[in-house]
Design an enzyme around this catalytic site. Structure first.
Site: not given
Ligand code: RB5
Length: 143
Positions: A7-8, A64, A66, A97, A132-133
């Site tokens: 985004d901006h 974005c 954050t 993982h 396991r992963h």
């Protein structure tokens, strides 16, 4: 093929990432946005998620302000594992993982220098393929 979206709040960092990928001859498709005008981050998260679901792209990078809204949106799509990273340790671990297929970052959180190292770590670290992963990832898809 890498799917890029922002985004901006992530536009300027996406431009830096595109320059970096160009230098490394890594191919990408830019799904927008295309400038600093305010837009809605879910629109771009959805474009990138669909590009991966369809097989057009194998990984994505979403940015974005954050990295939070855009990763929350991407993670609603089946088969999308978007990891919000602000450090290289997490970027490496989420490939090893979680077999994360989308890297999310905050353009207002990480500087370009660190972000490019995170991108390189994410794109160059293979999934561990540990039993396991694989088992844990398969459990993600069911409630
Ligand atoms: C836009 O101002 C901002 O809310 C957005 O870029 C993102 O940080 C949302 O999670």
């Amino acid at each position: 093929m890498i799917a890029l979206g922002c985004d901006h709040g992530g536009f300027e960092l996406k431009q830096e990432i595109k320059k970096h990928l160009d230098e490394q001859k890594v191919k990408y498709i830019d799904y927008g946005c295309d400038g600093l005008e305010a837009v809605d981050y879910p629109v771009y998260a959805k474009k990138v998620a669909r590009a991966i679901q369809s097989g057009e792209c194998d990984k994505g990078i979403l940015i974005c302000g954050t990295g939070i809204g855009i990763s929350i949106t991407a993670n609603k799509f089946k088969g999308i594992r978007a990891a919000l990273c602000s450090d290289c340790f997490s970027a490496e671990a989420t490939r090893l993982h979680n077999d994360a297929n989308v890297l999310a970052m905050g353009g207002r959180v990480v500087g370009a220098g660190l972000a490019l190292k995170i991108v390189d770590t994410f794109l160059n670290t293979p999934f561990s393929n540990d039993e396991r992963h694989i088992r844990r990832i398969s459990q993600i898809e069911t409630e």
